[in-house]
Design a protein around this motif. Structure first.
Motif, PDB file in Angstrom:
ATOM      1  N   UNK A   1      30.260   5.984  17.716  1.00  0.00           N
ATOM      2  CA  UNK A   1      28.896   6.076  17.214  1.00  0.00           C
ATOM      3  C   UNK A   1      28.026   6.822  18.223  1.00  0.00           C
ATOM      4  N   UNK A   2      27.277   7.771  17.741  1.00  0.00           N
ATOM      5  CA  UNK A   2      26.385   8.574  18.588  1.00  0.00           C
ATOM      6  C   UNK A   2      27.125   9.153  19.797  1.00  0.00           C
ATOM      7  N   UNK A   3      28.285   9.740  19.542  1.00  0.00           N
ATOM      8  CA  UNK A   3      29.129  10.353  20.568  1.00  0.00           C
ATOM      9  C   UNK A   3      29.592   9.386  21.655  1.00  0.00           C
ATOM     10  N   UNK A   4      29.565   8.095  21.354  1.00  0.00           N
ATOM     11  CA  UNK A   4      30.075   7.068  22.265  1.00  0.00           C
ATOM     12  C   UNK A   4      31.259   6.381  21.595  1.00  0.00           C
ATOM     13  N   UNK A   5      32.275   6.081  22.382  1.00  0.00           N
ATOM     14  CA  UNK A   5      33.426   5.335  21.857  1.00  0.00           C
ATOM     15  C   UNK A   5      33.424   3.938  22.449  1.00  0.00           C
ATOM     16  N   UNK A   6      33.476   2.956  21.567  1.00  0.00           N
ATOM     17  CA  UNK A   6      33.465   1.558  21.999  1.00  0.00           C
ATOM     18  C   UNK A   6      34.795   0.915  21.653  1.00  0.00           C
ATOM     19  N   UNK A   7      35.572   0.469  22.653  1.00  0.00           N
ATOM     20  CA  UNK A   7      36.822  -0.230  22.344  1.00  0.00           C
ATOM     21  C   UNK A   7      36.524  -1.578  21.690  1.00  0.00           C
ATOM     22  N   UNK A   8      37.206  -1.877  20.615  1.00  0.00           N
ATOM     23  CA  UNK A   8      36.975  -3.136  19.905  1.00  0.00           C
ATOM     24  C   UNK A   8      38.152  -3.422  18.976  1.00  0.00           C
TER      25      UNK A   8
END
Length: 163
Positions: A88-95
């Motif tokens: 999201x918004x050029x950010x990657x969040x591990x989940x």
């Protein structure tokens, strides 16, 4: 008449505190579709995409409600453990997406979620180490109120497939 539907209630679980703030419906939908394509290929993606949508997302609690056709529910549910990140918004969040409940209507998922949250809050209360923590949890519980804002929308009982 349309096809019967299933609603899959999930929870976004992440060690990254900013993950939940950054998630949006589009990102969840893309991540799930990507996982389906990786696990089941084009055929699985085609089967799941026909009626698939993110019906509800609460970025604060990380609760996600997905809708799919009844006959594609097995494909969808088997691909969910393969979601490893949200972008999201050029950010990657591990989940990961933890499946909580699969129901035939939005209402059954809502009822399950109320019971699930109640159990989680009881666990919180039991794990309080001192009276001050216990008072804070109880105060936050008392300040919560459940309102039936969606009950008249007509959308929660669309399991018969009519739109």
């Amino acid at each position: 008449a349309g096809r019967p539907r299933r609603y899959v209630l999930c929870e976004v679980v992440s060690d990254e505190p900013r993950c939940r703030q950054g998630i949006e419906e589009r990102a969840v939908g893309l991540a799930v579709r990507d996982a389906i394509a990786r696990v089941h290929g084009d055929y699985g993606l085609g089967c799941c995409s026909i009626s698939f949508t993110v019906k509800y997302l609460n970025a604060y609690t990380g609760v996600v409600l997905l809708r799919c056709r009844k006959d594609a529910c097995g494909l969808l549910c088997s691909a969910l453990p393969f979601v490893r990140q949200l972008e999201s918004r050029n950010q990657r969040y591990p989940c990961v997406l933890n499946t909580l409940h699969v129901g035939g209507t939005i209402r059954t998922c809502q009822k399950f979620l109320i019971q699930y949250n109640r159990r989680q809050l009881l666990l919180l209360l039991q794990n309080c180490t001192n009276e001050e923590e216990r008072r804070c949890v109880q105060k936050s519980l008392l300040s919560c109120s459940l309102t039936e804002e969606q009950s008249q929308s007509g959308d929660e009982e669309d399991n018969d497939g009519t739109e």
